[in-house]
Design an enzyme around this catalytic site. Structure first.
Site, PDB file in Angstrom:
ATOM      1  N   ASP A 171       0.853  -1.203   0.000  1.00  0.00           N
ATOM      2  CA  ASP A 171       0.000   0.000   0.000  1.00  0.00           C
ATOM      3  C   ASP A 171       0.886   1.249   0.000  1.00  0.00           C
ATOM      4  O   ASP A 171       2.065   1.195   0.391  1.00  0.00           O
ATOM      5  CB  ASP A 171      -0.878   0.033   1.257  1.00  0.00           C
TER       6      ASP A 171
HETATM    7  N1  URA Z   1      -0.979  -5.956   3.907  1.00  0.00           N
HETATM    8  C1  URA Z   1      -1.540  -4.732   3.917  1.00  0.00           C
HETATM    9  O1  URA Z   1      -2.578  -4.510   4.510  1.00  0.00           O
HETATM   10  N2  URA Z   1      -0.895  -3.748   3.269  1.00  0.00           N
HETATM   11  C2  URA Z   1       0.284  -3.906   2.626  1.00  0.00           C
HETATM   12  O2  URA Z   1       0.831  -2.957   2.066  1.00  0.00           O
HETATM   13  C3  URA Z   1       0.836  -5.196   2.632  1.00  0.00           C
HETATM   14  C4  URA Z   1       0.188  -6.200   3.271  1.00  0.00           C
END
Ligand code: URA
Length: 229
Positions: free
Chosen positions: A101
């Site tokens: 993310d």
């Molecule tokens: N899980 C998440 O919620 N976000 C990420 O960026 C990676 C794994």
């Protein structure tokens, strides 16, 4: 692989330029002129451009430390792309094996080898990813057990695969998972009534993050091979 892709991979030509060269009859495959860019070729074929034999460039395998506020996309979309930190040729041919993310930091693996990245992302290969997670509430005693058994994420039919939780402090844990559903870690903690406030990926498979924020390096041959066992 398609002929235009091969020509592109083995020269400095863009896809459009490669197609033009092929359509103009400048490319031969095993001694025969090939004017169709969709022709399927193999690296063992003798492929010539203007009389010069082309050799496919080797695949690239890169480890990067993703900064916060960047996105795992080849273009800027709301946030700057992490590819802005990667000063390599033909970066548009690369993709990320397991996206993070925008607000997540840590290790990303970047490649142009789709078969290799499949080994990292597909859950059946059981490639582990270790996340350091900061939480808004103190971790409850039963969460390690629940994650090990699997939890039901909102909107999913199946339980998550067994995951390992190591408690570092009341609001800090290490979580090891082998799958990568959309927002998986955040949704896992939401499923047990907690909330992720910081998320950082420290390890993928046998590789630990060892470069500074925004820095990158090529993987060693051994590291590349470790994902194909
Ligand atoms: N899980 C998440 O919620 N976000 C990420 O960026 C990676 C794994």
């Amino acid at each position: 692989m398609r002929l235009d892709k091969f020509v592109c991979k083995s020269t400095e030509l863009t896809r459009i330029e490669a197609i033009q060269q092929i359509n103009c009859g400048e490319v031969s495959v095993n001694g025969h002129i090939a004017t169709n860019e969709a022709t399927q070729v193999h690296e063992n074929n003798t492929i010539m451009l203007n009389g010069v034999r082309l050799k496919a460039r080797d695949f690239r395998y890169i480890l990067m430390h993703k900064p916060a506020g960047t996105i795992c996309s080849n273009i800027d979309e709301g946030y700057p792309s992490l590819f802005n930190y990667l000063d390599v040729e033909k970066a548009s041919e690369l993709h990320i094996a397991g996206r993070l993310d925008a607000d997540t930091t840590g290790m990303v693996l970047i490649t142009d080898d789709g078969r290799w990245s499949f080994n990292i992302t597909v859950p059946t290969k059981e490639c582990s990813k270790v996340y350091r997670v900061g939480l808004s509430n103190a971790i409850a005693d039963d969460v390690a057990f629940k994650f090990n058994k699997g939890v039901k994420l909102q909107g999913e039919q199946q339980l998550t695969l067994p995951a390992t939780l190591e408690v570092i402090g009341p609001k800090e844990v290490l979580l090891t998972i082998t799958e990568g559903k959309f927002h998986q870690v955040k949704r896992m903690f939401a499923a047990v009534g907690n909330r992720v406030v910081s998320l950082h990926r420290e390890e993928i498979g046998e590789i630990c993050l060892d470069v500074e924020v925004g820095q990158w390096r090529y993987l060693t041959n051994g590291e590349v091979q470790s994902f194909t066992k």
